[in-house]
Enzyme design. Sequence first.
Site, mmCIF file in Angstrom:
data_model
loop_
_atom_site.group_PDB
_atom_site.id
_atom_site.type_symbol
_atom_site.label_atom_id
_atom_site.label_comp_id
_atom_site.label_asym_id
_atom_site.label_seq_id
_atom_site.Cartn_x
_atom_site.Cartn_y
_atom_site.Cartn_z
ATOM 1 N N HIS A 29 0.807 -1.221 0.000
ATOM 2 C CA HIS A 29 0.000 0.000 0.000
ATOM 3 C C HIS A 29 0.842 1.274 0.000
ATOM 4 C CE1 HIS A 29 -3.224 -2.819 0.554
ATOM 5 N NE2 HIS A 29 -4.005 -1.863 0.087
ATOM 6 N N TYR A 48 -10.886 7.619 0.668
ATOM 7 C CA TYR A 48 -10.653 6.219 1.011
ATOM 8 C C TYR A 48 -9.444 6.107 1.929
ATOM 9 C CZ TYR A 48 -10.418 1.150 -0.102
ATOM 10 O OH TYR A 48 -10.419 -0.213 -0.048
ATOM 11 N N TRP A 83 -5.474 -6.496 -9.221
ATOM 12 C CA TRP A 83 -5.192 -6.064 -7.847
ATOM 13 C C TRP A 83 -5.815 -7.019 -6.835
ATOM 14 C CZ3 TRP A 83 -2.002 -2.653 -5.588
ATOM 15 C CH2 TRP A 83 -2.211 -2.373 -4.244
#
Length: 113
Positions: A29, A48, A83
């Site tokens: 991330h 987000y 992903w």
Amino acid sequence: MSVPSTPLTRVCFLLQVRPDRLEAYRERHRAVWPDMLAALHDTGWHNYSLFLRPDGLLVGYFETPSLEAAREGMARREVNSRWQADMAPYFEALDGLAPDEGFLQLEEVFHLD
């Protein structure tokens, strides 16, 4: 970044990251693919954030005009398929679902503007 003009739904969810994969999850991330970031933005995932507890409990939060439309939009994106396949091994208890389909959505019971 422009703010959407339609009212947004706040979505909070839980997933469980495998304890032995926590650092690798954090590392993934730190470098989310640019085309994945663009797809999220383009399909209505706003504001987000992901929060990770030391035991692997992952809390996600985002705002969207429509959770259904946001999920459907991402399901049509090739980058999302890549992903989700790449991220699935990081999680426990998905029962064969992709992480973006297998999260436990929490009920909002209070909000202070």
